[in-house]
Design an enzyme around this catalytic site. Sequence first.
Site, PDB file in Angstrom:
ATOM      1  N   HIS A 390       0.842  -1.193   0.000  1.00  0.00           N
ATOM      2  CA  HIS A 390       0.000   0.000   0.000  1.00  0.00           C
ATOM      3  C   HIS A 390       0.880   1.246   0.000  1.00  0.00           C
ATOM      4  O   HIS A 390       1.880   1.310   0.724  1.00  0.00           O
ATOM      5  CB  HIS A 390      -0.897   0.001   1.247  1.00  0.00           C
ATOM      6  N   GLU A 420       1.510   0.007  -5.518  1.00  0.00           N
ATOM      7  CA  GLU A 420       0.562   1.104  -5.690  1.00  0.00           C
ATOM      8  C   GLU A 420       1.282   2.391  -6.088  1.00  0.00           C
ATOM      9  O   GLU A 420       2.343   2.712  -5.556  1.00  0.00           O
ATOM     10  CB  GLU A 420      -0.232   1.342  -4.401  1.00  0.00           C
ATOM     11  N   HIS A 440       1.577  11.222  -1.906  1.00  0.00           N
ATOM     12  CA  HIS A 440       0.315  11.055  -1.198  1.00  0.00           C
ATOM     13  C   HIS A 440      -0.424  12.374  -1.225  1.00  0.00           C
ATOM     14  O   HIS A 440       0.031  13.361  -0.639  1.00  0.00           O
ATOM     15  CB  HIS A 440       0.565  10.602   0.241  1.00  0.00           C
ATOM     16  N   GLU A 475      -3.662   4.659  -8.757  1.00  0.00           N
ATOM     17  CA  GLU A 475      -4.671   5.573  -8.197  1.00  0.00           C
ATOM     18  C   GLU A 475      -4.541   6.872  -8.979  1.00  0.00           C
ATOM     19  O   GLU A 475      -3.622   7.662  -8.761  1.00  0.00           O
ATOM     20  CB  GLU A 475      -4.428   5.774  -6.705  1.00  0.00           C
ATOM     21  N   LYS A 523      -3.952  -2.159 -12.950  1.00  0.00           N
ATOM     22  CA  LYS A 523      -5.270  -2.046 -12.333  1.00  0.00           C
ATOM     23  C   LYS A 523      -5.614  -0.565 -12.263  1.00  0.00           C
ATOM     24  O   LYS A 523      -4.818   0.239 -11.787  1.00  0.00           O
ATOM     25  CB  LYS A 523      -5.261  -2.669 -10.947  1.00  0.00           C
ATOM     26  N   SER A 608     -11.875  -2.809  -4.337  1.00  0.00           N
ATOM     27  CA  SER A 608     -10.939  -2.284  -3.347  1.00  0.00           C
ATOM     28  C   SER A 608     -11.741  -1.882  -2.128  1.00  0.00           C
ATOM     29  O   SER A 608     -12.655  -1.051  -2.224  1.00  0.00           O
ATOM     30  CB  SER A 608     -10.164  -1.088  -3.900  1.00  0.00           C
ATOM     31  N   ASP A 730      18.634  -8.448  27.558  1.00  0.00           N
ATOM     32  CA  ASP A 730      17.904  -9.345  28.443  1.00  0.00           C
ATOM     33  C   ASP A 730      16.745  -9.923  27.626  1.00  0.00           C
ATOM     34  O   ASP A 730      15.621  -9.405  27.664  1.00  0.00           O
ATOM     35  CB  ASP A 730      17.344  -8.593  29.659  1.00  0.00           C
TER      36      ASP A 730
END
Length: 850
Positions: A390, A420, A440, A475, A523, A608, A730
């Site tokens: 994504h 994407e 974005h 997109e 796509k 989607s 630890d």
Amino acid sequence: MPQYIPEPSRFRRCLSSVEVPPKMLEGISIVKVTNNGRTKPAYLTLSEDRFTIYITTSKLKKNAKVGKMEMPRPFLKKVTSIGSTDEETDCQSSIDVGSIDRLQKGQTTLRFELARKMNSRVSSPRKSLSTDFIDLDVDRCFSIVYSGERTLDCMISDVDLSRDDVLHSLQVLFETYTNAKVHAGNDVVLLRHIWVDVDKDRSDSINSNELAGILYRINLYKKRADTDKMYHSFAKMMGLDRNGRRKGISFENTVTILHKIKRDSWEFKPVHNIWFNLFGRVMNNGKDRVKVSDESFLKKFIWQKQGESNMTLDEVGDIFRSLNQLEVAHVATNLHLSPDDKNAAKFIDRDRFEAYLISMENEIFDPAAERFDATCMNRPLSEYWINSSHNTYLTGDQFQSRSSVEMYMNALHRGCRCLELDCFDGYRDFDNTPVPMVYHGLTITTKILFFDIIDAIKLFLNSNKDCYPIILSLENHCSLPYQESMANHMISTFGESLFIPDEANLHQPLPSPEDLKGKILLKGRRISDKKEDYYQGSAFDTDSDDDSAIEDEHTTERDDKPLSPKSNVSRQASVSFSPELSRITIFHGVQMNSFEESKQKGKDCMLSINESQARKLNRVKEYRSEWIDYNKTHLSRVYPSGKRVDSSNFNPIMPWSKGVQMCALNIQTPDAARRLNDGRFRQNGNCGYVLKPPTLILDKNPAPLKLSIKVLGGICLPKAKGDKKGEYIDPYVQVSIFDISLMDGREITIDKYTHPVHKNGFNPIWQHEPFKFRVDQPEIAMVQFTVWNRDVASSDTFVGSSSVPVSCIREGFRSVHLFDANNKRNGAFGCASLLVEVELKVVSQEIKMW
């Protein structure tokens, strides 16, 4: 007493015979790209033993000894994450061949991107900057990706050597190292890895002070007085006089010290217990057991305990021959069987048995499931889980982090096959060509060129021609000219690798991964009416970030009202679509009215779905069954909620349980969900495609299991992030089960914890009752082992992890090989493992088990 001199280490000399250009040993001229994109002249030098690559500002001295040579000035910086650096110079000024992950040609990393931007600013006629920027020839540039996802980015400037010559030599060294490593014990591999740093005086031996440094590096705390006493006691036993003890002991003898630390500890040793419980404390001749025969190994261990009923005596003989050739510490109990000794296939000693327990051959992850299986790649795409990313371009959070082409290369190399790209209008170049950007939207994330991403993917295809299909999820926010520019660039760049659908076959069953090998699939949005020049409509292929009407997992008050599939319609931008881009797009993004209506659409239509909507759909029994049925023939994709500004991930187990092919995750975030994804796609050779189980394809009912896991010990656990410095760890282990309820489809997550072991990452031991779990859907569920470092002053730090599908788990005493936060197992993590005991029973046998 005569001095004991063990046989020289074969592993340390494994690269010595590899032929490399002499110039690489002398130092070749390069241009190094720094963290901020600046360029500086430097030298790349290979050490005499060929294990170490040095980057320096001037040539190294020719008489430098094997190991870390005396350098004028270190060049590499400590990288904390992609796109960020620690300005303090790290002590690391070299790259160990064992830390290399891959070699890349070209300019496909963040530093090269910054360098191109730097160059464009410098060369701009509007700028009058005084700079020493050196132009970078893309055909001479390359990157070494190492220690997770750190990179060394440079250009060969030496006229006597080509880039391909250098990369070929480095590749041969890396492959030779990888092959030799399987013939060396963990103590040998670990010590070789840190030797160059702990041998402070470059004498190729270590004294008491340097032994203390070794114990610090391997996370084993001992008081300094105890360390000195152990050193001198061992050195005397080896026959060294006072002067010899002052000079130091050899690499081979140091391996023996590490072996004795494990053997002579007063603590309960699980391997000893396993050895005696399986084979008995006394051999047939009445002596203490020091070896085991092939028949006993097969019957008592392989068949009875490990449940591997198909293994034969001949196969055990092959295992024994390999184990008897293994380079381990020189101790009195070694059988020392040569490869041509007839007993080499008949017996092994306890050290070799321990080596087998923690080996890849005995790993908890079934090697048959991990291997690539070409015979399963002929089913329709809808019958696979597909490794998906994504917002692939982001290096960090969703609001202000950098975007980078490097993230696409990282995703592809880790097995992602659905990437994407959020595409927006950019600018027009000098010849008026529209140049789209990827970032974005409505945020302050940086922008990168769409063309650069496409070129990088093509570069990956060039070196991975048999790669199974790569799906690019576009997109699309671009205007028509920019869309046409996108289409033209993909057509010209990908050429025959771009899959262009045939309109007549779009509604036929989906092709298989084998049919589409080496192809790029798009796509996006396709135009259904070919008579229209452009289509004006809603961009249902976009990942909406509007969760206002949908419950999110972070909401404190839960709304139990189920969500109707029709409520998928959210705010969508009105976008025009180019016929040229439509023509090359196979998967058509659509809105969902109902699963029944969606099934009537072509197989090329893809849903989607936001994670929040997916969670609501999962609450309704009818929707759950309809969703599984839909995903048998069609594709769907689930993506993170827009509220995950920190780029955290949703648990992919639930969507996988509904047959969702693509759970798009933020792969830049190494959280538990991303690690589950890493474990899922470790199957089938990490090719990115895993055939869904019969429960999702053939309506076969799951058979619940009872799972018992007992964590026995750890092996060579490094400091957090594989750091060289820092406190002794630890360590404690978190064992988690991720499952889906058979009753109501809800997610089940159960965590169990061991206690922390104080200041011991080298050979920690845990004593506790087995962790017991019920597994409702074994073909979906996964187990995750995570090692943490307990830190009383702040939050606990991640050390390493391994995620295993329950369907891939093997019973018995098994090793769990750990991976770092980037899902890599090299460098400091090359030997990191757990030893566990596993039992699996079907629920009908639970009374016998508990």
